[in-house]
Design a protein around this motif. Sequence first.
Motif, PDB file in Angstrom:
ATOM      1  N   ARG A 171       0.873  -1.173   0.000  1.00  0.00           N
ATOM      2  CA  ARG A 171       0.000   0.000   0.000  1.00  0.00           C
ATOM      3  C   ARG A 171       0.912   1.225   0.000  1.00  0.00           C
ATOM      4  O   ARG A 171       1.638   1.465   0.965  1.00  0.00           O
ATOM      5  N   TRP A 178      -3.536   5.080  -5.325  1.00  0.00           N
ATOM      6  CA  TRP A 178      -3.238   6.189  -4.407  1.00  0.00           C
ATOM      7  C   TRP A 178      -2.380   7.186  -5.174  1.00  0.00           C
ATOM      8  O   TRP A 178      -1.176   7.272  -4.968  1.00  0.00           O
ATOM      9  N   ALA A 260     -10.393  -2.011  11.819  1.00  0.00           N
ATOM     10  CA  ALA A 260     -10.114  -1.599  10.436  1.00  0.00           C
ATOM     11  C   ALA A 260      -9.651  -0.146  10.409  1.00  0.00           C
ATOM     12  O   ALA A 260      -8.711   0.208   9.669  1.00  0.00           O
ATOM     13  N   ALA A 261     -10.274   0.697  11.224  1.00  0.00           N
ATOM     14  CA  ALA A 261      -9.876   2.103  11.287  1.00  0.00           C
ATOM     15  C   ALA A 261      -8.476   2.244  11.867  1.00  0.00           C
ATOM     16  O   ALA A 261      -7.668   3.061  11.398  1.00  0.00           O
ATOM     17  N   ASP A 264      -5.948   1.186   9.322  1.00  0.00           N
ATOM     18  CA  ASP A 264      -5.845   2.223   8.294  1.00  0.00           C
ATOM     19  C   ASP A 264      -4.988   3.399   8.782  1.00  0.00           C
ATOM     20  O   ASP A 264      -4.191   3.961   8.018  1.00  0.00           O
ATOM     21  N   THR A 265      -5.145   3.765  10.039  1.00  0.00           N
ATOM     22  CA  THR A 265      -4.341   4.849  10.606  1.00  0.00           C
ATOM     23  C   THR A 265      -2.856   4.509  10.546  1.00  0.00           C
ATOM     24  O   THR A 265      -2.019   5.352  10.197  1.00  0.00           O
ATOM     25  N   GLU A 267      -1.380   2.222   8.522  1.00  0.00           N
ATOM     26  CA  GLU A 267      -0.904   2.011   7.158  1.00  0.00           C
ATOM     27  C   GLU A 267      -0.786   3.302   6.364  1.00  0.00           C
ATOM     28  O   GLU A 267       0.031   3.386   5.441  1.00  0.00           O
ATOM     29  N   THR A 268      -1.570   4.301   6.696  1.00  0.00           N
ATOM     30  CA  THR A 268      -1.468   5.576   5.973  1.00  0.00           C
ATOM     31  C   THR A 268      -0.484   6.540   6.629  1.00  0.00           C
ATOM     32  O   THR A 268      -0.128   7.551   6.013  1.00  0.00           O
TER      33      THR A 268
END
Length: 604
Positions: A171, A178, A260-261, A264-265, A267-268
Amino acid sequence: MNSSQQWSTRTFGNEDRLPRVPLPTLEDTCARFLTWCSPLLTPEQLATTEAAVTDYLAADSPARVLHADLERFNDAPGTRSWLDVFWPSRYLGRRDRIALNANFFFLFRDTDEDQFQRAAGLITAAVDFKLLLDKEEVPPVIQRGQALSMEQNKFLFSETRIPGAEQDTVRVPYTDEWPGPSAARHVVVFNRGSMFRMDVIGPDGAPYSLSDLEGGLRAVVKAGADGTAPDRTVGSLTTQARAEWARTRGRLIALDPANAAAVDTIETALFCVNLESFAPADTQAACDQLLHGDSGNRYFDKAVSLIVFADGRAGINIEHCGLDGTTILSFVDAMLGETAEAHAERAGARPQGLPAVDPIEFVLDDALRADIATARRAFAEYAAATATRTVSFTDFGTARAKALKMSPDAFAQLAYQLAHKRSKGITGATYESIATRQYQNGRTEAMRVVTPEVLAFVEAMGDPAVSAADKRAAFRTAAEAHVARAKQCQNGQAPEQHLWELQLIQKRRGAELGATAPLALYDTPGWTVMRDDYLSTSSAPSTNIQYFGFGSTSPTCIGVAYVLLPDRFNLYLSTPAAVAEEMNTFVTELRGAVTELQDLLASE
């Protein structure tokens, strides 16, 4: 490039103007393969290998079909390198754990800053680099008049490796999924196993000031003072073998939307900042912690993790799939080459108050907590089963080697060969990483160090009947052969990756291509012995780092990461604990070899 042309000053402005990695013919690759493997083989082994190569090159061999398919791919629109599929397959296809096995580290030079000052300064420097990169204002690297590929810089920020059942994915920004640079404004800060999201760039795009960041880091340490229970440190799961982690990650995300949130935090996030609550006892302990550390305070799938100890010592841990040492050295040199205040000023950092700091929390069931505890325990045992050693030569460096009219890298590599023969009684396969970033999407080439000239040199050094003059001549001849082979690798004239990619094509598409018949070459002593490393070596020269390191690559291998600078020569060695004594003997012999070889050349 014409002398009248100028390289672009934009970061990625030269990528399409770089030459392509040359695709060798099958005949050239097989000839080099036999030349490279033969010094390691008995006459019988070489004969077996030669017969398999003859079959490999036959007109009706599946290798011909596989190579034709590789040529087709190389000529296809959009292909920048015939290795464009090889690299993801090599790095993302590995199924063991990447923690300690694949990730690598640098120990930065020391400063007199405390933990919060050091961490805030590193964050500021990294954010400054990121903002310059977004504008393509990071100067492209020009080496001996040739621009180098800067594509790897796209993996520095917000890149995360995602585990998969059969092959991992990535990712990462600058992709169709992206587009453009990452717009993330936060990092993930670890403290005592707890994770926190912390903004490092304000809502209007201006970075937070150094004092603001220090305040945020202090808030993290205060909030995480009690630590996280050993069965709740989700970062430990990134130490699992990849397919196992893929299954665990799937269950983690499916259990609750909050997970999941949280994922995501992470991984981003632009990168991780790992604050340690202790000061390492010595330099080797610092290196060991940078290599593996407490898995509860890590997330090994993130491309970049800046690790800062309680005494302000610091370093970096890198996920390898998109980043090689030369790119990270440039990044580190940019970060540490100026003061934190200079970075803050250029980036437009300004006081904005305490940055947002929020805990990253997961909902865990009994099964996931058991998985975390098991992963954490297994990785601690794995790390404990790895023996490491730092070695420093303060009386030798590139200046001394050049004064002796010797290639510094050749000197180091031949010293390794002499020490290895004296410590183990054999000359074993040796890998050296050679950078090839002068090509489009260029990364590294696999150099095999052992040549006939190396064997003659080692034999001469062990024979008391050989005169000093003849030993010196053997040394210089072996060094010249080493330099010549390194240049071959730099020019893309090396056999291993070509043969390996053909093997991988057969696995991926052999049935589709009608090329499924077994190829005996890959079972020959030449292929297996040449790639069974006794020494796996790589260098990283920069005055901004003290040590560079990675884990051992096989049960008999000594990993040799070395920093060769004008006034010093530092090494970090790793090997399975079961053969630690052999590594320690190697160190003793290496010390003697470095002195002996200097004396030999000095007496000329």
